[in-house]
Design an enzyme around this catalytic site. Sequence first.
Site, PDB file in Angstrom:
ATOM      1  N   LYS A  75      10.042   1.669   0.391  1.00 11.78           N
ATOM      2  CA  LYS A  75       9.195   2.301   1.415  1.00 11.78           C
ATOM      3  C   LYS A  75       8.998   1.384   2.619  1.00 11.78           C
ATOM      4  O   LYS A  75       9.156   1.806   3.758  1.00 11.78           O
ATOM      5  CB  LYS A  75       7.851   2.679   0.774  1.00 11.78           C
ATOM      6  CG  LYS A  75       6.871   3.335   1.725  1.00 11.78           C
ATOM      7  CD  LYS A  75       5.864   4.189   0.992  1.00 11.78           C
ATOM      8  CE  LYS A  75       4.769   3.397   0.305  1.00 11.78           C
ATOM      9  NZ  LYS A  75       3.763   2.851   1.236  1.00 11.78           N
ATOM     10  N   ARG A  81      10.444   0.339   8.501  1.00 12.81           N
ATOM     11  CA  ARG A  81      10.945  -0.603   9.520  1.00 12.81           C
ATOM     12  C   ARG A  81      12.297  -0.160  10.058  1.00 12.81           C
ATOM     13  O   ARG A  81      12.570  -0.281  11.265  1.00 12.81           O
ATOM     14  CB  ARG A  81      11.046  -2.006   8.905  1.00 12.81           C
ATOM     15  CG  ARG A  81       9.669  -2.647   8.698  1.00 12.81           C
ATOM     16  CD  ARG A  81       9.687  -3.646   7.572  1.00 12.81           C
ATOM     17  NE  ARG A  81       8.455  -4.400   7.452  1.00 12.81           N
ATOM     18  CZ  ARG A  81       7.351  -3.976   6.824  1.00 12.81           C
ATOM     19  NH1 ARG A  81       7.304  -2.763   6.290  1.00 12.81           N
ATOM     20  NH2 ARG A  81       6.281  -4.744   6.742  1.00 12.81           N
ATOM     21  N   GLY A 111      -0.665   3.744   5.876  1.00 17.42           N
ATOM     22  CA  GLY A 111      -1.159   2.581   6.610  1.00 17.42           C
ATOM     23  C   GLY A 111      -0.033   1.846   7.312  1.00 17.42           C
ATOM     24  O   GLY A 111      -0.188   1.381   8.450  1.00 17.42           O
ATOM     25  N   ARG A 156      -9.591   3.349   6.540  1.00 15.14           N
ATOM     26  CA  ARG A 156      -9.037   2.008   6.326  1.00 15.14           C
ATOM     27  C   ARG A 156      -9.137   1.168   7.606  1.00 15.14           C
ATOM     28  O   ARG A 156      -9.021   1.693   8.709  1.00 15.14           O
ATOM     29  CB  ARG A 156      -7.580   2.126   5.839  1.00 15.14           C
ATOM     30  CG  ARG A 156      -7.530   2.803   4.464  1.00 15.14           C
ATOM     31  CD  ARG A 156      -6.121   3.004   3.980  1.00 15.14           C
ATOM     32  NE  ARG A 156      -5.426   1.755   3.773  1.00 15.14           N
ATOM     33  CZ  ARG A 156      -4.127   1.676   3.492  1.00 15.14           C
ATOM     34  NH1 ARG A 156      -3.397   2.787   3.401  1.00 15.14           N
ATOM     35  NH2 ARG A 156      -3.568   0.506   3.304  1.00 15.14           N
ATOM     36  N   SER A 199      -1.509 -10.206   5.569  1.00 15.28           N
ATOM     37  CA  SER A 199      -1.095  -8.815   5.770  1.00 15.28           C
ATOM     38  C   SER A 199       0.227  -8.737   6.515  1.00 15.28           C
ATOM     39  O   SER A 199       0.337  -9.129   7.680  1.00 15.28           O
ATOM     40  CB  SER A 199      -2.165  -8.045   6.552  1.00 15.28           C
ATOM     41  OG  SER A 199      -1.639  -6.805   6.968  1.00 15.28           O
ATOM     42  N   ASP A 235       0.797  -4.673  -4.192  1.00 10.82           N
ATOM     43  CA  ASP A 235       0.916  -3.245  -4.503  1.00 10.82           C
ATOM     44  C   ASP A 235       1.092  -2.983  -5.998  1.00 10.82           C
ATOM     45  O   ASP A 235       1.020  -1.838  -6.441  1.00 10.82           O
ATOM     46  CB  ASP A 235       2.108  -2.640  -3.748  1.00 10.82           C
ATOM     47  CG  ASP A 235       1.836  -2.540  -2.260  1.00 10.82           C
ATOM     48  OD1 ASP A 235       0.658  -2.596  -1.861  1.00 10.82           O
ATOM     49  OD2 ASP A 235       2.802  -2.414  -1.482  1.00 10.82           O
ATOM     50  N   LYS A 255      -6.968  -0.414   0.235  1.00 11.00           N
ATOM     51  CA  LYS A 255      -5.687   0.303   0.137  1.00 11.00           C
ATOM     52  C   LYS A 255      -5.958   1.807   0.165  1.00 11.00           C
ATOM     53  O   LYS A 255      -7.014   2.231   0.620  1.00 11.00           O
ATOM     54  CB  LYS A 255      -4.953  -0.130  -1.136  1.00 11.00           C
ATOM     55  CG  LYS A 255      -4.568  -1.620  -1.128  1.00 11.00           C
ATOM     56  CD  LYS A 255      -3.569  -1.930  -0.037  1.00 11.00           C
ATOM     57  CE  LYS A 255      -3.236  -3.410   0.003  1.00 11.00           C
ATOM     58  NZ  LYS A 255      -2.397  -3.759   1.153  1.00 11.00           N
ATOM     59  N   ARG A 288      -0.459   5.048  -6.289  1.00 10.02           N
ATOM     60  CA  ARG A 288      -0.176   3.983  -7.267  1.00 10.02           C
ATOM     61  C   ARG A 288      -1.154   4.013  -8.448  1.00 10.02           C
ATOM     62  O   ARG A 288      -0.789   3.648  -9.570  1.00 10.02           O
ATOM     63  CB  ARG A 288      -0.182   2.613  -6.584  1.00 10.02           C
ATOM     64  CG  ARG A 288       0.916   2.491  -5.518  1.00 10.02           C
ATOM     65  CD  ARG A 288       1.226   1.055  -5.178  1.00 10.02           C
ATOM     66  NE  ARG A 288       1.819   0.939  -3.862  1.00 10.02           N
ATOM     67  CZ  ARG A 288       3.099   1.197  -3.575  1.00 10.02           C
ATOM     68  NH1 ARG A 288       3.919   1.593  -4.528  1.00 10.02           N
ATOM     69  NH2 ARG A 288       3.551   1.067  -2.337  1.00 10.02           N
TER      70      ARG A 288
HETATM   71  C1  S3P Z   1       3.167  -3.158   3.480  1.00 10.42           C
HETATM   72  C2  S3P Z   1       2.332  -4.237   3.400  1.00 10.42           C
HETATM   73  C3  S3P Z   1       1.214  -4.311   2.451  1.00 10.42           C
HETATM   74  C4  S3P Z   1       1.355  -3.283   1.341  1.00 10.42           C
HETATM   75  C5  S3P Z   1       1.747  -1.934   1.846  1.00 10.42           C
HETATM   76  C6  S3P Z   1       3.044  -2.001   2.596  1.00 10.42           C
HETATM   77  C7  S3P Z   1       4.236  -3.185   4.504  1.00 10.42           C
HETATM   78  O1  S3P Z   1       0.000  -4.071   3.131  1.00 10.42           O
HETATM   79  O2  S3P Z   1       0.157  -3.186   0.597  1.00 10.42           O
HETATM   80  O3  S3P Z   1       1.876  -1.022   0.771  1.00 10.42           O
HETATM   81  O4  S3P Z   1       5.160  -2.344   4.431  1.00 10.42           O
HETATM   82  O5  S3P Z   1       4.167  -4.038   5.389  1.00 10.42           O
HETATM   83  P1  S3P Z   1      -0.770  -5.265   3.909  1.00 10.42           P
HETATM   84  O6  S3P Z   1       0.224  -5.961   4.714  1.00 10.42           O
HETATM   85  O7  S3P Z   1      -1.807  -4.611   4.742  1.00 10.42           O
HETATM   86  O8  S3P Z   1      -1.337  -6.103   2.813  1.00 10.42           O
END
Ligand code: S3P
Length: 421
Positions: A24, A29, A97, A125, A170, A304, A331, A376
Amino acid sequence: MTILNLLIKPSKNLNGSITIPADKSITHRAIILAALQNKTILIKNWLQSLDCLRTLYAIESMGIKAEQVNANDIVIYGNGLNGLQAPSILLDLGNSGTALRLLTGVLCAQKFSTKLTGDSSLTKRPMGRVIQPLQLMGADIAAHQENFAPLIINPVTKLKSINYTLKIASAQVKSAILLADLYAQRRSQINEIVATRNHTELMLDYLYNNSHHDKSITIPGDLSAAAFFIVAATITPGADLCMPNIGINPTRSACIEILKMMGADITISTIALHNNEPSAEIRVKHAKLHGITIPVELVPNAIDEFPILAIAAACATGTTLFRGAKELRFKESDRLAAIAAGLRTCGIIVQEFVDGLQINGGVLSGGTIDSFGDHRIAMAFAVAGLVAQQPIMVQNTQNIATSFPDFVAVAQSAGFDIRAI
Ligand code: S3P
């Protein structure tokens, strides 16, 4: 969306080879960065889940053409860094997110305004974590209470690069800065106290810094999706499951290390590398687990996987403790609260801390579990149903489709006794 519940009964024959859906994080990206290239990019094996479809739809709403060329591959007709057009709609990123935060990095550099929002989970969030560094770069972003979507992004004449130390571990914040920095000569310096997943850096390096003529992007299977089956095979007596082509980027793979520390039998083989991302076959056999204290430095790189690691801990002998995981409260649900509630329903003794949990291994009784609309949490408790004394019913599981639309079919093919009711 129709409410979906899953019923899982104890199952014994977890054997064979299963196909895990694409990653994912890397798919988001790939879609975003392909749209910003001056060329056409073929994305092979993209994840066609609700979250990634939101990112694709947002990009298409800004004039980028995309074409599904066969069952798993999509072509994105990139239009260059300044080739996006003002969308005529509000960009609704649903439950995602990653979509909202990464796109904020791109959109604060455009010559048009945008408004971004999401569902009832996403609008709760925190977004201040991306807004603040982007504002330091000169971005004009307004948010509800300065922290929540909807976000309104207005154009500015110029973005400047920054030297920024991440306040929280993050990858989404880091990536938003890196994407905005494409419009500031890529001069920003980001300092991390703990390294977070580096998919954005690897893809930027692949697309901008090497001279390969073939700029297709191949997405490996998602380790975060595979983790449900890694734990499923570990806790089910007699299990022997194989998962080919899973991403094993070291900034993402701490869950394997943690499970091995607990006694899991996991073998990694046939390592390949595509667009800087390593992948491998993962084979898992049943093993008896014992509780551990999870080293705090491993937490961000397994963030995750805590819902499913908690199920492993509940099936282990002894106590498992993890701290330093306050981020789990922000989350798709408050995952510390959701895990604790679900495990207690199953008769497991759990102590909740502000930043972690202590789980006493035991026998799962079964029962009705609220997933809080979190994909999840839903999949983790479906796995718990494999070994519970009574069936487990997981409620409100429709958001599994945000990351793993075929979860039920893949679980059935692995040997789960699982059905939607
Ligand atoms: C992700 C980064 C993580 C992860 C999310 C996907 C990403 O979040 O929990 O499921 O694709 O960059 P954070 O970077 O906010 O911790």
